[in-house]
Design a protein around this motif. Structure first.
Motif, PDB file in Angstrom:
ATOM      1  N   LEU A   1      39.433  36.849  75.119  1.00 50.32           N
ATOM      2  CA  LEU A   1      38.814  38.299  74.916  1.00 50.32           C
ATOM      3  C   LEU A   1      37.635  38.311  74.125  1.00 50.32           C
ATOM      4  O   LEU A   1      37.704  38.003  72.958  1.00 50.32           O
ATOM      5  CB  LEU A   1      39.832  39.292  74.745  1.00 50.32           C
ATOM      6  N   ALA A   2      36.423  38.487  74.188  1.00 48.23           N
ATOM      7  CA  ALA A   2      35.317  38.795  73.285  1.00 48.23           C
ATOM      8  C   ALA A   2      35.057  40.244  73.053  1.00 48.23           C
ATOM      9  O   ALA A   2      35.226  41.182  74.017  1.00 48.23           O
ATOM     10  CB  ALA A   2      33.971  38.128  73.613  1.00 48.23           C
ATOM     11  N   PHE A   3      35.101  40.747  71.616  1.00 51.70           N
ATOM     12  CA  PHE A   3      34.705  42.010  71.531  1.00 51.70           C
ATOM     13  C   PHE A   3      33.643  42.147  70.075  1.00 51.70           C
ATOM     14  O   PHE A   3      33.302  41.154  69.384  1.00 51.70           O
ATOM     15  CB  PHE A   3      36.085  42.711  71.045  1.00 51.70           C
ATOM     16  N   ALA A   4      33.237  43.391  69.851  1.00 50.28           N
ATOM     17  CA  ALA A   4      32.434  43.528  68.508  1.00 50.28           C
ATOM     18  C   ALA A   4      33.266  44.229  67.624  1.00 50.28           C
ATOM     19  O   ALA A   4      34.261  44.865  67.885  1.00 50.28           O
ATOM     20  CB  ALA A   4      31.411  44.433  68.962  1.00 50.28           C
ATOM     21  N   SER A   5      32.967  43.739  66.234  1.00 51.55           N
ATOM     22  CA  SER A   5      34.058  44.181  65.062  1.00 51.55           C
ATOM     23  C   SER A   5      33.012  44.214  63.719  1.00 51.55           C
ATOM     24  O   SER A   5      32.180  43.290  63.766  1.00 51.55           O
ATOM     25  CB  SER A   5      35.233  43.491  65.030  1.00 51.55           C
ATOM     26  N   ASP A   6      32.974  45.326  63.098  1.00 51.12           N
ATOM     27  CA  ASP A   6      32.495  45.438  61.882  1.00 51.12           C
ATOM     28  C   ASP A   6      33.565  44.760  60.900  1.00 51.12           C
ATOM     29  O   ASP A   6      32.963  45.205  59.676  1.00 51.12           O
ATOM     30  CB  ASP A   6      31.988  46.767  61.697  1.00 51.12           C
ATOM     31  N   ALA A   7      34.335  44.025  61.163  1.00 54.58           N
ATOM     32  CA  ALA A   7      35.213  43.494  59.867  1.00 54.58           C
ATOM     33  C   ALA A   7      34.522  42.628  58.859  1.00 54.58           C
ATOM     34  O   ALA A   7      34.951  42.520  57.770  1.00 54.58           O
ATOM     35  CB  ALA A   7      36.206  42.347  60.614  1.00 54.58           C
ATOM     36  N   SER A   8      33.401  42.022  59.218  1.00 54.72           N
ATOM     37  CA  SER A   8      32.569  41.463  58.178  1.00 54.72           C
ATOM     38  C   SER A   8      31.174  42.209  57.702  1.00 54.72           C
ATOM     39  O   SER A   8      30.347  41.673  57.001  1.00 54.72           O
ATOM     40  CB  SER A   8      32.083  40.012  58.725  1.00 54.72           C
ATOM     41  N   GLY A   9      31.348  43.556  58.022  1.00 56.05           N
ATOM     42  CA  GLY A   9      30.177  44.426  57.466  1.00 56.05           C
ATOM     43  C   GLY A   9      29.504  45.070  58.517  1.00 56.05           C
ATOM     44  O   GLY A   9      28.898  46.254  58.271  1.00 56.05           O
ATOM     45  N   ASN A  10      28.872  44.338  59.579  1.00 60.34           N
ATOM     46  CA  ASN A  10      28.307  44.835  60.718  1.00 60.34           C
ATOM     47  C   ASN A  10      28.980  44.383  61.866  1.00 60.34           C
ATOM     48  O   ASN A  10      29.673  43.428  61.925  1.00 60.34           O
ATOM     49  CB  ASN A  10      26.821  44.545  60.793  1.00 60.34           C
ATOM     50  N   ASP A  11      28.574  44.902  62.901  1.00 57.27           N
ATOM     51  CA  ASP A  11      29.284  44.400  64.454  1.00 57.27           C
ATOM     52  C   ASP A  11      28.715  42.908  64.602  1.00 57.27           C
ATOM     53  O   ASP A  11      27.678  42.699  64.934  1.00 57.27           O
ATOM     54  CB  ASP A  11      28.746  45.240  65.613  1.00 57.27           C
ATOM     55  N   ASP A  12      29.804  42.000  64.795  1.00 57.30           N
ATOM     56  CA  ASP A  12      29.565  40.714  65.168  1.00 57.30           C
ATOM     57  C   ASP A  12      30.468  40.384  66.374  1.00 57.30           C
ATOM     58  O   ASP A  12      31.463  41.154  66.707  1.00 57.30           O
ATOM     59  CB  ASP A  12      30.223  39.617  63.791  1.00 57.30           C
ATOM     60  N   ILE A  13      30.415  39.201  67.071  1.00 59.10           N
ATOM     61  CA  ILE A  13      31.081  38.922  68.113  1.00 59.10           C
ATOM     62  C   ILE A  13      32.047  38.022  67.719  1.00 59.10           C
ATOM     63  O   ILE A  13      32.113  37.009  66.743  1.00 59.10           O
ATOM     64  CB  ILE A  13      30.235  38.096  69.037  1.00 59.10           C
ATOM     65  N   TYR A  14      33.334  38.610  68.075  1.00 50.75           N
ATOM     66  CA  TYR A  14      34.614  37.753  67.929  1.00 50.75           C
ATOM     67  C   TYR A  14      35.336  37.440  69.424  1.00 50.75           C
ATOM     68  O   TYR A  14      35.174  38.136  70.129  1.00 50.75           O
ATOM     69  CB  TYR A  14      35.642  38.400  67.145  1.00 50.75           C
ATOM     70  N   ILE A  15      35.874  36.281  69.309  1.00 55.65           N
ATOM     71  CA  ILE A  15      36.677  36.015  70.524  1.00 55.65           C
ATOM     72  C   ILE A  15      38.034  35.670  70.075  1.00 55.65           C
ATOM     73  O   ILE A  15      38.434  34.700  69.111  1.00 55.65           O
ATOM     74  CB  ILE A  15      35.969  34.641  71.332  1.00 55.65           C
ATOM     75  N   ALA A  16      39.060  36.263  70.740  1.00 58.24           N
ATOM     76  CA  ALA A  16      40.332  36.042  70.647  1.00 58.24           C
ATOM     77  C   ALA A  16      40.990  35.279  71.862  1.00 58.24           C
ATOM     78  O   ALA A  16      40.630  35.807  73.073  1.00 58.24           O
ATOM     79  CB  ALA A  16      41.262  37.389  70.228  1.00 58.24           C
ATOM     80  N   ASP A  17      41.877  34.315  71.422  1.00 62.40           N
ATOM     81  CA  ASP A  17      42.590  33.935  72.771  1.00 62.40           C
ATOM     82  C   ASP A  17      44.164  34.464  72.445  1.00 62.40           C
ATOM     83  O   ASP A  17      44.365  34.912  71.419  1.00 62.40           O
ATOM     84  CB  ASP A  17      42.523  32.254  72.720  1.00 62.40           C
TER      85      ASP A  17
END
Length: 182
Positions: free
Chosen positions: A59-75
């Motif tokens: 699953l790919a999603f956007a997250s502001d965990a690092s300050g602004n919305d970046d792309i993360y991929i979770a398996d």
């Protein structure tokens, strides 16, 4: 318990077994038949706009965990990887049909020789990121939202919304209304 409200960005896995959705800034997973929703992302950041890989395993999603919305991929083995690093906001739109890359929108100027639209209009352009190497490429140098490849990956459908109307605005007929392009 509390009745769920403000459930947003629903997406069903290609195999039809699992749903993802955003609630209060977290991405949750739940069986398609119903049941207990389990958070995929942690509290404390805003994660949203999840899109499924064709194999229903990532699953790919956007997250502001690092300050602004970046792309993360979770398996679903517990691995979470960050795939974008710019200072602008990125939002995923889909995986490629082979699952090897993710399309996303960004205001980044990674290819300023080909396009300065982002800088001039402040509208995001369409990029792709390789899900193995993390290499980013400009796919379309224009405003292209909700982009999806066809199964052969030789045609791309996307929405173009020059007026940035809300998606809920229906039946509008005007030159600047939301349009679907291929």
């Amino acid at each position: 318990g509390e009745e769920p409200r403000w459930i947003r960005h629903p997406a069903i896995a290609p195999d039809g077994e699992t749903l993802s959705f955003t609630h209060r800034g977290q991405v949750f997973l739940v069986d398609a038949e119903g049941g207990l929703a389990v958070p995929l992302t942690a509290q404390g950041s805003y994660s949203h706009d999840a899109v499924w890989a064709p194999d229903s395993e990532r699953l790919a999603f956007a997250s502001d965990a690092s300050g602004n919305d970046d792309i993360y991929i979770a398996d679903f083995s517990g691995t979470l990887q960050r795939f974008s690093w710019s200072s602008t906001h990125e939002t995923p739109t889909s995986f490629s049909p082979d699952g090897k890359s993710v399309l996303y929108t960004s205001l980044g100027l990674g290819d300023a020789e080909r396009s300065v639209q982002g800088a001039l209009s402040y509208k995001p352009q369409l990029y792709g990121v390789d899900a193995t190497t993390g290499r980013e490429t400009l796919v379309l140098p224009n405003f292209a939202l909700e982009a999806r490849w066809n199964p052969a990956a030789n045609r791309l459908a996307y929405t173009y919304d020059p007026s940035t109307d809300p998606a809920s605005r229906q039946h509008r007929v005007a030159a600047n209304a939301r349009q679907i392009w291929v």
